[in-house]
Motif scaffolding. Structure first.
Motif, mmCIF file in Angstrom:
data_model
loop_
_atom_site.group_PDB
_atom_site.id
_atom_site.type_symbol
_atom_site.label_atom_id
_atom_site.label_comp_id
_atom_site.label_asym_id
_atom_site.label_seq_id
_atom_site.Cartn_x
_atom_site.Cartn_y
_atom_site.Cartn_z
ATOM 1 N N GLU A 10 -58.688 -17.908 -121.244
ATOM 2 C CA GLU A 10 -57.274 -18.038 -121.596
ATOM 3 C C GLU A 10 -56.403 -17.172 -120.685
ATOM 4 O O GLU A 10 -55.322 -17.578 -120.269
ATOM 5 C CB GLU A 10 -57.052 -17.642 -123.056
ATOM 6 N N TYR A 11 -56.896 -15.984 -120.356
ATOM 7 C CA TYR A 11 -56.162 -15.092 -119.458
ATOM 8 C C TYR A 11 -55.982 -15.743 -118.085
ATOM 9 O O TYR A 11 -54.892 -15.712 -117.509
ATOM 10 C CB TYR A 11 -56.909 -13.766 -119.326
ATOM 11 N N SER A 12 -57.028 -16.365 -117.587
ATOM 12 C CA SER A 12 -56.944 -17.053 -116.291
ATOM 13 C C SER A 12 -55.949 -18.203 -116.344
ATOM 14 O O SER A 12 -55.193 -18.428 -115.396
ATOM 15 C CB SER A 12 -58.313 -17.586 -115.884
ATOM 16 N N GLU A 13 -55.948 -18.927 -117.464
ATOM 17 C CA GLU A 13 -55.000 -20.031 -117.622
ATOM 18 C C GLU A 13 -53.564 -19.512 -117.658
ATOM 19 O O GLU A 13 -52.665 -20.107 -117.065
ATOM 20 C CB GLU A 13 -55.310 -20.812 -118.889
ATOM 21 N N ARG A 14 -53.336 -18.403 -118.351
ATOM 22 C CA ARG A 14 -51.990 -17.831 -118.416
ATOM 23 C C ARG A 14 -51.547 -17.334 -117.042
ATOM 24 O O ARG A 14 -50.373 -17.433 -116.694
ATOM 25 C CB ARG A 14 -51.921 -16.678 -119.429
ATOM 26 N N LEU A 15 -52.488 -16.789 -116.267
ATOM 27 C CA LEU A 15 -52.156 -16.367 -114.905
ATOM 28 C C LEU A 15 -51.729 -17.566 -114.064
ATOM 29 O O LEU A 15 -50.784 -17.475 -113.289
ATOM 30 C CB LEU A 15 -53.352 -15.684 -114.237
ATOM 31 N N ARG A 16 -52.412 -18.688 -114.245
ATOM 32 C CA ARG A 16 -52.028 -19.903 -113.513
ATOM 33 C C ARG A 16 -50.633 -20.353 -113.930
ATOM 34 O O ARG A 16 -49.819 -20.732 -113.088
ATOM 35 C CB ARG A 16 -53.040 -21.023 -113.756
ATOM 36 N N ASP A 17 -50.367 -20.316 -115.232
ATOM 37 C CA ASP A 17 -49.037 -20.690 -115.719
ATOM 38 C C ASP A 17 -47.971 -19.765 -115.152
ATOM 39 O O ASP A 17 -46.903 -20.208 -114.742
ATOM 40 C CB ASP A 17 -48.984 -20.647 -117.250
ATOM 41 N N LEU A 18 -48.265 -18.476 -115.149
ATOM 42 C CA LEU A 18 -47.320 -17.502 -114.623
ATOM 43 C C LEU A 18 -47.066 -17.755 -113.142
ATOM 44 O O LEU A 18 -45.919 -17.709 -112.685
ATOM 45 C CB LEU A 18 -47.850 -16.082 -114.840
ATOM 46 N N ALA A 67 -54.039 -17.765 -106.917
ATOM 47 C CA ALA A 67 -53.298 -18.800 -106.180
ATOM 48 C C ALA A 67 -54.113 -19.312 -104.994
ATOM 49 O O ALA A 67 -54.164 -20.515 -104.733
ATOM 50 C CB ALA A 67 -51.962 -18.249 -105.712
ATOM 51 N N LYS A 68 -54.772 -18.404 -104.290
ATOM 52 C CA LYS A 68 -55.587 -18.814 -103.144
ATOM 53 C C LYS A 68 -56.782 -19.654 -103.588
ATOM 54 O O LYS A 68 -57.144 -20.625 -102.929
ATOM 55 C CB LYS A 68 -56.071 -17.590 -102.365
ATOM 56 N N GLU A 69 -57.391 -19.281 -104.719
ATOM 57 C CA GLU A 69 -58.533 -20.033 -105.239
ATOM 58 C C GLU A 69 -58.143 -21.454 -105.617
ATOM 59 O O GLU A 69 -58.938 -22.378 -105.509
ATOM 60 C CB GLU A 69 -59.136 -19.324 -106.459
#
Length: 165
Positions: A10-18, A67-69
Motif C-alpha cells: 500500500e505504501y508503494s501504491e501511495r508513493l506512485r499516486d503521490l 519513478a525510474k522503476e
C-alpha cells in the motif's frame, strides 16, 4: 502515507499516486505560466508545495527510484534535483508574490517545516521568526493553527536531533 508501513505494498501504491499528483501539479504550473495566468499558476504551485513540504530527502530519493522503476522519464525539476530544498524554496517564493495572506502564511509554514524535517534547524527557525508568524498565531484560522503547531513540534524535534536541546 502517514498510516502505512514503509515496507508494505500500500505504501508503494501511495508513493506512485503521490508521484502522479506531483507530476500533474507541475504540468499545471508550467501550463498556467506559459499562458501568463499567474493566479492559477500560484494555486497549483501551492498545491504542489502541499504535496512535498513534509517530504524528507530520504523519501524524495525513494520517489525518484519509484519513478525510474516505472519508466517515468521526466524533465520535471522535481526529479532532477538532488534534494527538495531548492524546489520548495522556488515554489514558496512564487507563492509569496500572491495577494492571498492565508496562502502566504501556510506557504511560510510549509517552507519552515521542510527545513526542520531535513535537519536545517537554524534556517527553519530564522524563517519562522522573520515572518513574525508567532506574533499572529492566535489570530490564525484553526487549520493554519494546526499547521503552525506541527511546525513547532517539528522544529523541536529538529533541535533535539541536532543535540541543541
Amino acid at each position: 502515507m502517514k498510516n502505512t508501513e514503509s515496507q508494505s505494498l500500500e505504501y508503494s501504491e501511495r508513493l506512485r499516486d503521490l508521484t502522479n499528483m506531483i507530476k500533474l501539479s507541475t504540468a499545471a504550473v508550467k501550463f498556467f505560466k506559459s499562458i501568463n495566468e499567474e493566479k492559477s499558476e500560484i494555486k497549483f504551485a501551492f498545491k504542489k508545495l502541499q504535496y512535498i513540504h513534509y517530504m524528507p530527502d530520504k523519501l524524495y530519493q525513494k520517489l525518484k527510484v519509484s519513478a525510474k522503476e516505472r519508466g517515468i522519464q521526466s524533465n520535471d525539476e522535481f526529479y532532477n534535483e538532488e534534494n527538495t530544498e531548492e524546489v520548495v524554496h522556488d515554489l514558496a517564493t512564487k507563492i509569496y508574490k500572491s495577494q492571498d495572506n492565508k496562502m502566504i502564511v501556510k506557504s511560510v509554514l510549509f517552507h519552515v517545516y521542510h527545513h526542520a524535517i531535513n535537519g536545517r534547524y537554524a534556517t527553519a527557525k530564522n524563517y519562522l521568526l522573520m515572518a513574525h508568524i508567532p506574533d499572529i498565531a492566535q489570530s490564525l484560522d484553526s487549520s493554519t493553527q494546526i499547521i503552525y503547531n506541527r511546525v513547532l513540534v517539528q522544529l523541536g524535534l529538529s533541535a533535539f536531533n541536532l543535540g541543541l536541546i
